[in-house]
Design a protein around this motif. Sequence first.
Motif, PDB file in Angstrom:
ATOM      1  N   PHE A 106       0.433  -1.614   0.114  1.00 35.60           N
ATOM      2  CA  PHE A 106       0.311   0.110  -0.025  1.00 35.60           C
ATOM      3  C   PHE A 106       0.779   1.460   0.217  1.00 35.60           C
ATOM      4  N   LEU A 107       1.928   0.973   0.812  1.00 40.55           N
ATOM      5  CA  LEU A 107       3.080   2.627   0.629  1.00 40.55           C
ATOM      6  C   LEU A 107       3.636   2.450  -0.347  1.00 40.55           C
ATOM      7  N   SER A 108       3.882   1.516  -1.047  1.00 37.00           N
ATOM      8  CA  SER A 108       4.702   1.773  -2.830  1.00 37.00           C
ATOM      9  C   SER A 108       3.172   2.554  -3.337  1.00 37.00           C
ATOM     10  N   LYS A 109       2.061   2.109  -3.331  1.00 34.08           N
ATOM     11  CA  LYS A 109       1.544   2.182  -4.309  1.00 34.08           C
ATOM     12  C   LYS A 109       0.697   4.466  -4.017  1.00 34.08           C
ATOM     13  N   VAL A 110       1.500   4.249  -2.695  1.00 34.55           N
ATOM     14  CA  VAL A 110       1.154   5.880  -2.262  1.00 34.55           C
ATOM     15  C   VAL A 110       1.887   6.903  -3.475  1.00 34.55           C
ATOM     16  N   SER A 111       3.284   5.623  -2.659  1.00 29.47           N
ATOM     17  CA  SER A 111       4.699   6.652  -3.601  1.00 29.47           C
ATOM     18  C   SER A 111       4.224   6.820  -4.650  1.00 29.47           C
ATOM     19  N   GLN A 112       3.911   6.115  -5.461  1.00 33.68           N
ATOM     20  CA  GLN A 112       3.590   6.317  -6.678  1.00 33.68           C
ATOM     21  C   GLN A 112       2.324   7.462  -7.330  1.00 33.68           C
ATOM     22  N   ILE A 113       1.616   7.808  -6.700  1.00 34.88           N
ATOM     23  CA  ILE A 113       0.635   8.303  -6.969  1.00 34.88           C
ATOM     24  C   ILE A 113       0.624   9.644  -6.432  1.00 34.88           C
ATOM     25  N   CYS A 114       1.571   9.394  -5.694  1.00 31.73           N
ATOM     26  CA  CYS A 114       2.205  11.069  -4.479  1.00 31.73           C
ATOM     27  C   CYS A 114       2.726  12.187  -5.314  1.00 31.73           C
ATOM     28  N   ASP A 115       2.677  13.161  -4.862  1.00 30.46           N
ATOM     29  CA  ASP A 115       3.905  14.284  -5.836  1.00 30.46           C
ATOM     30  C   ASP A 115       4.687  14.778  -5.520  1.00 30.46           C
ATOM     31  N   PHE A 116       5.028  14.179  -4.459  1.00 25.26           N
ATOM     32  CA  PHE A 116       6.112  14.130  -3.757  1.00 25.26           C
ATOM     33  C   PHE A 116       7.145  13.006  -3.542  1.00 25.26           C
ATOM     34  N   ASP A 117       9.015  12.523  -3.157  1.00 23.19           N
ATOM     35  CA  ASP A 117       9.152  11.601  -3.049  1.00 23.19           C
ATOM     36  C   ASP A 117       8.952  11.775  -1.387  1.00 23.19           C
ATOM     37  N   PHE A 118       8.657  10.365  -1.075  1.00 25.27           N
ATOM     38  CA  PHE A 118       8.629  10.426   0.648  1.00 25.27           C
ATOM     39  C   PHE A 118       9.438   8.486   0.929  1.00 25.27           C
ATOM     40  N   ASP A 119      10.413   8.698   2.529  1.00 27.64           N
ATOM     41  CA  ASP A 119      10.380   7.780   2.274  1.00 27.64           C
ATOM     42  C   ASP A 119       9.823   6.899   3.338  1.00 27.64           C
ATOM     43  N   TYR A 120      10.524   5.086   3.829  1.00 29.26           N
ATOM     44  CA  TYR A 120       9.334   4.891   4.901  1.00 29.26           C
ATOM     45  C   TYR A 120      10.110   3.821   4.735  1.00 29.26           C
ATOM     46  N   LYS A 121       9.891   2.268   5.616  1.00 30.46           N
ATOM     47  CA  LYS A 121      10.840   1.445   6.198  1.00 30.46           C
ATOM     48  C   LYS A 121      10.268   0.374   5.291  1.00 30.46           C
ATOM     49  N   PRO A 122      11.329  -0.116   5.130  1.00 28.82           N
ATOM     50  CA  PRO A 122      11.000  -1.137   3.538  1.00 28.82           C
ATOM     51  C   PRO A 122      10.704  -2.531   4.584  1.00 28.82           C
ATOM     52  N   GLU A 123      10.838  -2.666   5.904  1.00 27.79           N
ATOM     53  CA  GLU A 123       9.827  -3.915   6.773  1.00 27.79           C
ATOM     54  C   GLU A 123       9.543  -3.439   7.681  1.00 27.79           C
TER      55      GLU A 123
END
Length: 226
Positions: A106-123
């Motif tokens: 879900f977080l990966s999909k959010v990052s794709q549609i968001c208009d800025f880059d963000f980081d999140y824990k890979p696990e």
Amino acid sequence: MRLYISPMTEPIDILKDKINTVCVENILKFRNIVMDFLEENESGDLVFSQNYEPFTIKNNVCFISNYFDLQVSPSIIKKIYVYLEKLCVDELNNESSELKADIIKFLSKVSQICDFDFDYKPEITLCDVFKMQSLKPRIDSFDITAALLNYMSVINKYARPKCFVLLNAHVFFNSNEIKLLFNSLKYQGVFVIFLENMFSFERLDDENITIIDKDLCEIVAKDRSV
């Protein structure tokens, strides 16, 4: 277990099968004792020991002074999360793995549609999920006695204090409630001390009372069966 309070001549024997009540009627002394508990202060006026070995108040004694706002500390909640994570891995392993994978997806999909880059824990861990949802034990009850027992059971399981000290419990709980508290805690093998500032209550059959009066004189009244 034993408790020494200056200027007593002998320590008090704290027994699991007796209601251990300490009344400190000297206001200044009582206030200093309460402050020692609240601040976990090792002043020397208050000494706990077990098998003749002294132990500190901090991490060993749970002092309860407010029966209307019982809060489980963050350190205890963290231990609960660790316990729940292990429980889920043992009992709900597939569901736990799917949940963690779905959150990362879900977080990966959010990052794709968001208009800025963000980081999140890979696990992600289950503890992360519990923290995100502010998971905590439900100890509230319409019955103040039940709420206190719920709270003490949680603390006893996850913090393992050597002793509980309840402030002015005889003021807030009647004789039947004190008996219920005592019997429930005795069943759990818990050491409990009732700390009071005045001996103005009916003494119970299984109650050992030590009084430090206004002149700092010591009076001991053992239970009626002795």
